[in-house]
Design a protein around this motif. Sequence first.
Motif, mmCIF file in Angstrom:
data_model
loop_
_atom_site.group_PDB
_atom_site.id
_atom_site.type_symbol
_atom_site.label_atom_id
_atom_site.label_comp_id
_atom_site.label_asym_id
_atom_site.label_seq_id
_atom_site.Cartn_x
_atom_site.Cartn_y
_atom_site.Cartn_z
ATOM 1 N N GLN A 235 0.805 -1.235 0.000
ATOM 2 C CA GLN A 235 0.000 0.000 0.000
ATOM 3 C C GLN A 235 0.832 1.278 0.000
ATOM 4 O OE1 GLN A 235 -3.505 0.209 2.509
ATOM 5 N NE2 GLN A 235 -3.053 2.329 3.059
ATOM 6 N N ILE A 236 1.765 1.414 0.945
ATOM 7 C CA ILE A 236 2.552 2.645 1.011
ATOM 8 C C ILE A 236 3.377 2.816 -0.254
ATOM 9 C CG2 ILE A 236 4.507 3.746 2.186
ATOM 10 C CD1 ILE A 236 3.378 2.690 4.822
ATOM 11 N N ARG A 237 3.984 1.752 -0.712
ATOM 12 C CA ARG A 237 4.831 1.829 -1.904
ATOM 13 C C ARG A 237 4.014 2.259 -3.127
ATOM 14 N NH1 ARG A 237 7.350 -4.008 -1.965
ATOM 15 N NH2 ARG A 237 8.500 -3.158 -3.752
ATOM 16 N N VAL A 238 2.830 1.691 -3.278
ATOM 17 C CA VAL A 238 1.975 2.035 -4.423
ATOM 18 C C VAL A 238 1.456 3.460 -4.313
ATOM 19 C CG1 VAL A 238 -0.232 1.502 -5.541
ATOM 20 C CG2 VAL A 238 1.317 -0.349 -4.910
ATOM 21 N N HIS A 239 1.006 3.843 -3.134
ATOM 22 C CA HIS A 239 0.458 5.188 -2.970
ATOM 23 C C HIS A 239 1.519 6.269 -3.167
ATOM 24 C CE1 HIS A 239 -3.585 4.451 -0.667
ATOM 25 N NE2 HIS A 239 -3.699 4.341 -1.975
ATOM 26 N N MET A 240 2.721 6.046 -2.658
ATOM 27 C CA MET A 240 3.761 7.065 -2.821
ATOM 28 C C MET A 240 4.199 7.161 -4.281
ATOM 29 S SD MET A 240 3.642 8.259 0.060
ATOM 30 C CE MET A 240 4.746 9.590 -0.385
ATOM 31 N N ALA A 241 4.246 6.034 -4.963
ATOM 32 C CA ALA A 241 4.561 6.076 -6.392
ATOM 33 C C ALA A 241 3.447 6.777 -7.166
ATOM 34 C CB ALA A 241 4.769 4.661 -6.924
ATOM 35 N N HIS A 242 2.217 6.579 -6.740
ATOM 36 C CA HIS A 242 1.076 7.191 -7.416
ATOM 37 C C HIS A 242 1.130 8.714 -7.349
ATOM 38 C CE1 HIS A 242 -2.992 7.606 -8.951
ATOM 39 N NE2 HIS A 242 -3.302 8.360 -7.918
ATOM 40 N N VAL A 243 1.615 9.250 -6.215
ATOM 41 C CA VAL A 243 1.724 10.715 -6.093
ATOM 42 C C VAL A 243 3.098 11.202 -6.554
ATOM 43 C CG1 VAL A 243 -0.018 10.849 -4.287
ATOM 44 C CG2 VAL A 243 2.392 10.587 -3.639
ATOM 45 N N ARG A 244 3.813 10.332 -7.271
ATOM 46 C CA ARG A 244 5.091 10.652 -7.903
ATOM 47 C C ARG A 244 6.219 10.916 -6.910
ATOM 48 N NH1 ARG A 244 3.166 14.308 -13.149
ATOM 49 N NH2 ARG A 244 1.716 12.736 -13.983
ATOM 50 N N HIS A 245 6.152 10.203 -5.795
ATOM 51 C CA HIS A 245 7.238 10.250 -4.815
ATOM 52 C C HIS A 245 7.571 8.825 -4.371
ATOM 53 C CE1 HIS A 245 7.488 14.610 -4.344
ATOM 54 N NE2 HIS A 245 6.159 14.635 -4.390
ATOM 55 N N PRO A 246 8.025 7.976 -5.312
ATOM 56 C CA PRO A 246 8.337 6.592 -4.943
ATOM 57 C C PRO A 246 9.447 6.533 -3.899
ATOM 58 C CG PRO A 246 9.253 7.127 -7.098
ATOM 59 C CD PRO A 246 8.356 8.270 -6.714
ATOM 60 N N LEU A 247 9.445 5.465 -3.127
ATOM 61 C CA LEU A 247 10.433 5.319 -2.061
ATOM 62 C C LEU A 247 11.816 5.038 -2.629
ATOM 63 C CD1 LEU A 247 8.478 3.154 0.540
ATOM 64 C CD2 LEU A 247 8.420 5.636 0.170
ATOM 65 N N ILE A 248 12.830 5.589 -1.987
ATOM 66 C CA ILE A 248 14.207 5.288 -2.353
ATOM 67 C C ILE A 248 14.408 3.773 -2.301
ATOM 68 C CG2 ILE A 248 16.591 5.382 -1.511
ATOM 69 C CD1 ILE A 248 16.183 8.235 -0.725
#
Length: 323
Positions: A235-248
């Motif tokens: 969830q967190i990984r997908v949501h952050m990528a969705h708002v164009r801030h994928p995790l390092i």
Amino acid sequence: MNEAISITATVPAELNGQRLDKALAELFPDFSRTRLKEWITGACVSIDGEVVERPREKVLTGMEIAVEATLEAEERHKGEAIELDILYEDDDILVINKPAGLVVHPGAGKPDGTLLNALLHHFPAIDQVPRAGIIHRLDKDTTGLMVVAKTVPAQTHLVAAMQEREITREYEAVCNGLMTAGGMVDEPISRHPTKRTHMAVVAGGKPAVTHYRVVERFRAHTYLRLRLETGRTHQIRVHMAHVRHPLIGDSTYGGRPRPPKQASAEMLAGLRGFTRQALHATRLSLHHPISGEYMTWEAPTPPDMVELLAILRADRQQHLRDD
């Protein structure tokens, strides 16, 4: 050894009109679809007090579903002497700090060497609990806190608490790009339409809500604290990528190295060398499933993320001096 179980749930709005077997799979995810269907056809499931034996029966919002069944022992896995970082343990639950690289449950391509195998070695009687008491998962390379049920009653209560969003899970993460303020991502998640092993924001997917706030900003990255309302896969990984801030470090969802201009060799090496998603389950709060006591645990930032943050701070400080 078999055990009698009694579990109940209220049909939420998002399952209105669903088939009974599909609704049960959502409401009681710790049991296989095959087992749930067997319980339906075996007259073990009732809706608003009436036994229902048709898996295709439709359910409606607010209906009370009850399962009274015999729980047979799950497929046997072997215990393995894998070290566990146990933060808390009593007769009913244990809380662990999972390291990076440890898969939670055996699956295709990973039949052993998992957290489940470690739990079976640590407490052999847990083999009588579905999935060895595991009620939620962390991805292989995500670190941090997990609660495990040691008995069926404890698991039943914890699963219900998870469904009612009564268990608080907080994470820390480092993402690519500068985020100016905290916020919330409320976007449904489902299996990616073409990439079988990926999840994605998909219209009509399962509801998913992630809250986040900014802890610290660097030149081209942001240190975040996040809280889950729901617990979808990745969830967190997908949501952050969705708002164009994928995790390092999250190569699956676009978190390739994105160094700022004039980055030092140390900075470049640090980003390229961080090969897992920068995500850590740092805080877990819940009511004890048996005593009802409210309990909270915290797991410190793991060493690799501490080092990553130090590199980002050094880069920021160096360029402040240069300016």
